[in-house]
Scaffold this active site. Structure first.
Site, PDB file in Angstrom:
ATOM      1  N   ASP A  56       6.504   6.731 -16.120  1.00 47.41           N
ATOM      2  CA  ASP A  56       7.492   7.705 -15.631  1.00 47.41           C
ATOM      3  C   ASP A  56       8.749   7.018 -15.100  1.00 47.41           C
ATOM      4  OD1 ASP A  56       5.736   9.617 -16.342  1.00 47.41           O
ATOM      5  OD2 ASP A  56       5.198  10.258 -14.308  1.00 47.41           O
ATOM      6  N   MET A 114     -12.458   7.293 -33.597  1.00 46.63           N
ATOM      7  CA  MET A 114     -12.898   6.991 -34.961  1.00 46.63           C
ATOM      8  C   MET A 114     -14.236   6.267 -34.988  1.00 46.63           C
ATOM      9  SD  MET A 114      -9.408   5.894 -36.887  1.00 46.63           S
ATOM     10  CE  MET A 114     -10.266   5.576 -38.407  1.00 46.63           C
ATOM     11  N   HIS A 127       4.241   1.319  -0.752  1.00 54.52           N
ATOM     12  CA  HIS A 127       5.477   1.158  -1.527  1.00 54.52           C
ATOM     13  C   HIS A 127       5.181   0.590  -2.902  1.00 54.52           C
ATOM     14  CE1 HIS A 127       6.714   1.277   2.707  1.00 54.52           C
ATOM     15  NE2 HIS A 127       7.671   2.055   2.222  1.00 54.52           N
ATOM     16  N   GLU A 146       4.069  -2.880 -13.275  1.00 49.82           N
ATOM     17  CA  GLU A 146       5.391  -3.360 -13.718  1.00 49.82           C
ATOM     18  C   GLU A 146       6.299  -2.195 -14.094  1.00 49.82           C
ATOM     19  OE1 GLU A 146       5.975  -6.897 -14.615  1.00 49.82           O
ATOM     20  OE2 GLU A 146       3.947  -7.643 -14.269  1.00 49.82           O
ATOM     21  N   ALA A 191       8.584 -10.294 -17.129  1.00 51.08           N
ATOM     22  CA  ALA A 191       7.183  -9.908 -17.334  1.00 51.08           C
ATOM     23  C   ALA A 191       7.074  -8.687 -18.243  1.00 51.08           C
ATOM     24  CB  ALA A 191       6.521  -9.635 -15.996  1.00 51.08           C
ATOM     25  N   PRO A 219       0.816  -1.218   0.000  1.00 55.92           N
ATOM     26  CA  PRO A 219       0.000   0.000   0.000  1.00 55.92           C
ATOM     27  C   PRO A 219       0.855   1.277   0.000  1.00 55.92           C
ATOM     28  CG  PRO A 219      -0.889  -1.595   1.550  1.00 55.92           C
ATOM     29  CD  PRO A 219       0.383  -2.181   1.017  1.00 55.92           C
ATOM     30  N   GLY A 253     -19.736   7.187 -31.302  1.00 57.46           N
ATOM     31  CA  GLY A 253     -20.512   6.634 -30.188  1.00 57.46           C
ATOM     32  C   GLY A 253     -20.353   5.135 -30.078  1.00 57.46           C
TER      33      GLY A 253
END
Lengths: 245, 404
Positions: free
Chosen positions: B387, B357, B153, B383, B262, B151, B360
């Site tokens: 940033d 494109m 880290h 993962e 991963a 939570p 709706g």
């Protein structure tokens, strides 16, 4: 039971068809090839039958080396071994002759093909092959079961269904409802690496037909919508414009 | 555990066609193509028909696990002697691409299983641990999850507070702490958890479901990866046998090695999501008419399509090359990081343009695009965030650490 399944290497169903060499050859540039879907059903059925009564399934293709990915896939799906007759499959007579030539020395109990290949749609190989091998043949079957040396088959006929019995050996061609195609699993793909794929040279068979040229169908015209209130106009248009009634 | 009949099958067939603008197929072996087409066929037949229903109802389709295992989705890159695929990294990438072409959540389940659970056990586990877990994880008989993020880290995993101490009985350790945003946690049979020992060193611990004090509450209300189950891992004085500690690694290198594997898979997966959005938008643009002609004929739509296929082609080339480097054991973490960042950002942009494109129609579940768009918000975050990956490349080219 020894089963032979004939595999055609055909363009993927979504291929945009174009021609080369003065419209006498299909342009394979950038085209994905797949196992003919009806042949894939024949292969799956062959595996289901041998899983039930025991035996082996051999896949055979008449084609050049570029057909090998499709043959490998047949092995990945579960065929025990495969044979490629190293020749361009020029017409149905040639292909059937080459397969018959190989099959003669191997005494297969059952030979399965697709009802037709989805590229040229000839639907001739099963019948030709049976004749050449002096075996009975049943076309476009929707069910096959084997009990001892008796095969029971079903096929759709006009307005109904025909049930037949026949003795092995036999040639049969697969219709869509025969079974569901099998997706290879990872174990199958790995096993296919080491399964035997024998390449044999073609016999002296000759094609007995030749393509003069191909034509694409005319482009589809625009669709005309007619409202329910003016249904009468439809009759008139079919008569005067489409000239079909 | 749900069954096939719990999901509504769409009557619409999956029309996806592959796009290969730079003839990358010529760089693949026949076996690569066979594997890719096999997974694509499996996805079209088994996953595409139910994926919209699964995502709308936020239900992970458990019943697909067996089929996914059969076609080799779990740990295909690990050796066959442990029941895995024994395939190369390009095959692994292609499998991830095909899964994410359908849905990032389904690909996440496979990524976690193969790269974050099986890979650390293979790479850092004892021979007994490998024999005990890998064959069952490869066959889908056992599913796993990976506990690193906490939570407090996320981007700074070194600050983790989950820890263990010796139980004093000579056999066990006592594990305490909590992990968050854990894919597969609600149904996983086993968790590879990273925790600090008494000396403050990070170690990997295999925690089995059913150990007293170990719970896995599900995270609800996600607007992304809805077809995949996410949850927490909570450890309250959990007694774990010492033989469950991964002997082969200590420190942050352990989890980061798994993340490399991963992230490599994600870089392929993101191409899959982008391809599906492009394919859908292209087909729609050719069929949808406005002002009397297909919208594909309008310049602004063509600009979007042209940019999409350009970015996809670039990503395909980059990622294929990365696959070759992975096969040769030469890919650096920074190269993997660049591919993950580039490809996921590319997929996010393509999903947004594609959605526009479709007007709706792009909003509804009738088309896959909005689902991809929402999924990719997680993929660009997990993962290593976009940033953080920029900082990895930044540090790699300057030699300066800008993280802290």
């Amino acid at each position: 039971m020894k089963v032979l399944v004939c595999i055609s290497n055909v363009p993927d169903t979504t291929t945009k068809v174009t021609f080369t060499e003065n419209n006498t050859k299909f342009n394979t540039q950038g085209v994905q090839f797949i196992i003919n879907p009806y042949d894939e059903l024949a292969l799956t059925k062959a595996l289901e039958l041998t899983e039930k009564v025991g035996g082996t399934v051999t896949a055979i293709n008449v084609g050049l080396a570029d057909a090998e990915p499709s043959i490998r896939k047949a092995l990945a799906i579960g065929a025990h071994d495969a044979v490629r007759v190293n020749a361009e499959p020029v017409d149905a007579f040639f292909v059937a002759s080459e397969i018959a030539n190989y099959a003669k020395s191997e005494s297969f109990d059952l030979i399965l093909t697709g009802r037709e290949s989805i590229d040229y749609n000839g639907g001739l190989v099963a019948g030709l092959l049976a004749e050449m091998l002096n075996m009975p043949s049943v076309n476009v079957v929707t069910a096959i079961d084997v009990n001892g040396d008796i095969v029971s088959l079903e096929r759709d006929i006009d307005g109904g269904r025909e049930k037949l019995e026949c003795k092995l050996p036999l040639v049969a061609s697969a219709q869509k409802e025969l079974t569901e195609p099998r997706i290879p699993n990872m174990r199958g793909i790995m096993a296919a690496r080491t399964k035997p794929l024998k390449v044999v040279e073609a016999s002296s068979a000759q094609a007995n037909s030749q393509t003069l040229n191909f034509e694409l169908p005319a482009a589809k015209g625009a669709c005309k919508l007619i409202s329910v209130e003016e249904a009468g106009t439809l009759i008139q248009l079919l008569h005067t414009e489409a000239k079909v009634i | 555990m749900n069954q096939a009949q719990d999901f509504q099958r769409s009557s619409k067939s999956d029309l996806y066609q592959h796009h290969d603008y730079y003839l990358m197929d010529e760089l693949l072996t026949d076996e690569h193509k066979l594997i890719r087409n096999t997974v694509r066929d499996f996805v079209k037949k088994e996953i595409s028909p139910i994926i919209e229903d699964a995502a709308q109802r936020a239900m992970f389709p458990h019943y697909l696990i067996n089929g996914m295992a059969e076609v080799g989705c779990f740990g295909p890159q690990l050796p066959a002697e442990y029941g895995c695929g024994g395939l190369d990294y390009i095959s692994y990438g292609l499998i991830m691409q095909e899964l994410e072409r359908c849905d990032s959540g389904i690909r996440s389940t496979a990524s976690v299983q193969g790269s974050l659970v099986m890979y650390p056990i293979y790479k850092f586990g004892s021979e007994e641990q490998k024999r005990k877990y890998l064959p069952k994880l490869a066959s889908g008989e056992m599913m796993g999850c990976f506990g690193l993020t906490e939570p407090d880290h996320g981007s700074n995993p070194a600050g983790m507070t989950t820890h263990y101490k010796d139980a004093g009985d000579g056999k066990n350790i006592i594990l305490n702490g909590a992990k968050m945003w854990i894919s597969n946690s609600p149904f996983a049979d086993v968790a590879v958890v990273w925790a600090k020992n008494e000396a403050g060193i990070i170690k990997g611990v295999i925690v089995d479901r059913g150990m007293p004090g170990f719970t896995t509450p599900e995270t609800h209300g996600k607007w992304s990866l809805r077809a995949s189950a996410t949850g927490e891992l909570v450890f309250t004085d959990v007694l774990v046998p010492k033989e469950n500690i991964l002997p082969g690694v200590e420190g942050l290198k352990g989890p980061l090695t798994c993340l490399n594997s991963a992230r490599y898979g994600i870089s392929w997966g993101a191409i899959g999501a982008a391809l599906d959005c492009y394919d859908t938008a292209l087909r729609y643009a050719k069929e949808r008419k406005q002002f009397g002609r297909p919208i594909a004929g309008f310049q602004l739509q063509q600009k979007k399509l042209a940019e999409m296929i350009t970015e996809i082609a670039k990503a395909q080339m980059l990622t294929w090359r990365l696959g070759v480097l992975m096969n040769e054991g030469r890919a650096t973490p920074a190269q993997i990081s660049m591919a993950k960042r580039n490809n996921v950002a590319m997929a996010c942009q393509i999903a947004r343009d594609a959605r526009q494109m479709l007007g709706g129609m792009g909003i509804t579940g009738e088309y896959s695009i909005m689902r991809h768009m929402m999924n990719l918000e997680s993929v660009v975050t997990y993962e290593g965030t976009h940033d953080i990956h920029l900082l990895i490349t930044g540090m790699d080219v300057t030699g300066e650490n800008a993280f802290t």
